[in-house]
Design a protein around this motif. Sequence first.
Motif, PDB file in Angstrom:
ATOM      1  N   GLY A 187     -14.828  -2.807  -1.880  1.00 54.05           N
ATOM      2  CA  GLY A 187     -13.869  -2.462  -0.838  1.00 54.05           C
ATOM      3  C   GLY A 187     -12.820  -1.487  -1.361  1.00 54.05           C
ATOM      4  O   GLY A 187     -12.612  -1.364  -2.572  1.00 54.05           O
ATOM      5  N   ASN A 188     -12.170  -0.788  -0.436  1.00 57.94           N
ATOM      6  CA  ASN A 188     -11.131   0.164  -0.850  1.00 57.94           C
ATOM      7  C   ASN A 188      -9.740  -0.450  -0.642  1.00 57.94           C
ATOM      8  O   ASN A 188      -9.606  -1.627  -0.300  1.00 57.94           O
ATOM      9  N   ALA A 189      -8.709   0.352  -0.865  1.00 55.13           N
ATOM     10  CA  ALA A 189      -7.327  -0.148  -0.765  1.00 55.13           C
ATOM     11  C   ALA A 189      -6.993  -0.632   0.641  1.00 55.13           C
ATOM     12  O   ALA A 189      -6.175  -1.540   0.816  1.00 55.13           O
ATOM     13  N   TYR A 190      -7.638  -0.054   1.648  1.00 49.66           N
ATOM     14  CA  TYR A 190      -7.370  -0.439   3.039  1.00 49.66           C
ATOM     15  C   TYR A 190      -8.002  -1.795   3.348  1.00 49.66           C
ATOM     16  O   TYR A 190      -7.392  -2.642   4.012  1.00 49.66           O
ATOM     17  N   VAL A 198      -3.413  -0.040  -5.293  1.00 49.40           N
ATOM     18  CA  VAL A 198      -4.118   1.189  -5.655  1.00 49.40           C
ATOM     19  C   VAL A 198      -5.559   0.808  -5.966  1.00 49.40           C
ATOM     20  O   VAL A 198      -5.808  -0.143  -6.722  1.00 49.40           O
ATOM     21  N   ASP A 199      -6.531   1.511  -5.374  1.00 49.82           N
ATOM     22  CA  ASP A 199      -7.938   1.169  -5.618  1.00 49.82           C
ATOM     23  C   ASP A 199      -8.546   2.090  -6.681  1.00 49.82           C
ATOM     24  O   ASP A 199      -7.910   3.054  -7.133  1.00 49.82           O
ATOM     25  N   PRO A 200      -9.789   1.793  -7.117  1.00 49.10           N
ATOM     26  CA  PRO A 200     -10.406   2.591  -8.187  1.00 49.10           C
ATOM     27  C   PRO A 200     -10.579   4.073  -7.838  1.00 49.10           C
ATOM     28  O   PRO A 200     -10.640   4.915  -8.738  1.00 49.10           O
ATOM     29  N   MET A 201     -10.637   4.392  -6.538  1.00 46.77           N
ATOM     30  CA  MET A 201     -10.808   5.792  -6.123  1.00 46.77           C
ATOM     31  C   MET A 201      -9.489   6.557  -6.140  1.00 46.77           C
ATOM     32  O   MET A 201      -9.469   7.774  -6.048  1.00 46.77           O
ATOM     33  N   GLY A 202      -8.372   5.807  -6.187  1.00 49.58           N
ATOM     34  CA  GLY A 202      -7.053   6.449  -6.176  1.00 49.58           C
ATOM     35  C   GLY A 202      -6.351   6.404  -4.838  1.00 49.58           C
ATOM     36  O   GLY A 202      -5.284   7.001  -4.668  1.00 49.58           O
ATOM     37  N   ASN A 203      -6.930   5.690  -3.856  1.00 47.66           N
ATOM     38  CA  ASN A 203      -6.217   5.470  -2.596  1.00 47.66           C
ATOM     39  C   ASN A 203      -5.054   4.509  -2.856  1.00 47.66           C
ATOM     40  O   ASN A 203      -5.205   3.550  -3.610  1.00 47.66           O
ATOM     41  N   ALA A 204      -3.909   4.775  -2.237  1.00 50.11           N
ATOM     42  CA  ALA A 204      -2.721   3.939  -2.448  1.00 50.11           C
ATOM     43  C   ALA A 204      -2.156   3.473  -1.117  1.00 50.11           C
ATOM     44  O   ALA A 204      -2.089   4.243  -0.151  1.00 50.11           O
ATOM     45  N   GLU A 263     -10.310  -9.077  -5.483  1.00 51.95           N
ATOM     46  CA  GLU A 263     -11.721  -9.422  -5.320  1.00 51.95           C
ATOM     47  C   GLU A 263     -12.395  -8.548  -4.265  1.00 51.95           C
ATOM     48  O   GLU A 263     -13.567  -8.181  -4.400  1.00 51.95           O
ATOM     49  N   ILE A 264     -11.654  -8.217  -3.213  1.00 50.53           N
ATOM     50  CA  ILE A 264     -12.203  -7.327  -2.193  1.00 50.53           C
ATOM     51  C   ILE A 264     -12.543  -5.965  -2.805  1.00 50.53           C
ATOM     52  O   ILE A 264     -13.595  -5.380  -2.524  1.00 50.53           O
ATOM     53  N   MET A 265     -11.672  -5.456  -3.668  1.00 53.13           N
ATOM     54  CA  MET A 265     -11.946  -4.159  -4.303  1.00 53.13           C
ATOM     55  C   MET A 265     -13.077  -4.269  -5.332  1.00 53.13           C
ATOM     56  O   MET A 265     -13.877  -3.349  -5.486  1.00 53.13           O
TER      57      MET A 265
END
Length: 529
Positions: free
Chosen positions: A21-24, A346-352, A15-17
């Motif tokens: 929001g990002n993976a962090y 993993v977020d939609p931008m690709g941060n892991a 839900e945060i993403m």
Amino acid sequence: MVVSAHPEASRVGLEIMSKGGNAYDATVATQFALAVVFPEAGNIGGGGFTVYRSSDGETGSIDYREIAPAAASATMYQDSEANVIAGLSTNGHLAVGIPGTVDGMVKLHQKFGVLPWAEVVQPAIDLARNGVVLTQREADGLNNMRDAFLKINKHIPYLTEKQNWQAGDTLFHGELAQTLERIRDEGREGFYGGKTAELLVQEMKQGKGIISKDDLANYSSAWRKPLEGTYKGYKVISMAPPSSGGIALLQLLTMVEPYDLSKYKWQSAEAVQLITEAERRVYADRATYLGDPDFVKVPTQELLNRTYMGERLSTFTMERATPSSEVKAGNLLFAESDQTTHFSIVDPMGNAVSTTTTLNGNYGSKVVVKGAGFLLNNEMDDFSAKPGVPNMFGLVGGEANAIAPGKRMLSSMTPTILEKDGKLFMVVGTPGGSTIITSVFQTILNVLEHNMTMQQAVAAPRFHHQWLPDVIQYEPDAISPAVRTTLENKGYKLEPRKPYGRVDAILVLPNGKLEAGADPRGDDAAAGF
């Protein structure tokens, strides 16, 4: 995608993403949510490690491992005759290291978060206030710990509110909600200062613990450069000391790389033997050389030298077992409990982000801070209590891991990220104490060598060898009767054990979609969009 030990924690991260929001941000939210919904290992009173890889390929890690208090000493768990006092480093107030989780989450968010701090902490507060519906596993866990909670605490903890928790009961975390609100409103100071710190120090005094206000004020997590290596064209990024996980994982992968594991059938006699002999040597090295790099020189480059690792396995032959007595190592024994938790994001931008965090034992020291509603770790047990004294898990450690004020205890936590051709490939990790390293190792091999899906790789039965005791431990169905007979004829000793570890992982498929692996050994769940 979020894969964690609890459906509610995975939902919170997702839900945060979905809010931008990002993976962090999702890592912070998931971490605090786990402190509410998964109290046996999720925490604010413990510590851990986070390895990350940004969408542009930048990698890094943060170490928020617990630290020995200023009043700690090398002989603090020994009596006047230098005998180790049973239980002193595992149960109660003296077993507690200075918690690092909140400081680590604050620093991670300050550096990378995009949503406001209050917004990423709030979901955990809502869970604490609204209550969490218990699964059968969670109800059983609380019931099994009831006597310990009542014996160790000087007050009656809210976790013992019911004589017999049942699946479907709702557990409310009122005092924990107040603590989380202070963290939401005051950030780091909401835990390491003010009312929360007062309550924690008061709890220490009540139970003859040694953490002081200065210990809390002085705690600082550390940014560390992760270890990087390769395996058959894949880049492997994992945690550096004071976790032993990254070094051990890279050693294992390098040792078996010259062999064509894909030709061996999964869990064949040859595969089990090769993996066992590599694990035996790596755990011997772990015992001798690894500790807190701020206190001892850890020979990382030497341990990861390919020539050195080739020499380590040169004494291996398929004809017979290499007894652990023939494998040189250190001489201190210490334990590491297996009640940890891991999550992969993993977020939609690709941060892991790969995060492993723990209280150490099941519900840590069993100490619940009166008025603050959170459990404290028993991480001091991960130090070496005394030369030559085996602890209950039989892991062996050297002088590098002796207790000292301000020192971080050695860990097996192995949060790991893999790349292929410069692109994100896998995010993986697990709880499991001394079995963490071998579980991550075998999960990676299941995908790369045995063409398993992420879910198949996570669920596949595992086996484990850690140098001492000199035995292959195996889960049900991990090693067939015929293979066991073959190995026993070569001099291996095998012992069955209950399922262990809860690997939570994410695989990036060739089309860019994400595939989850949520370990069926627990209530683990994946959530994605």
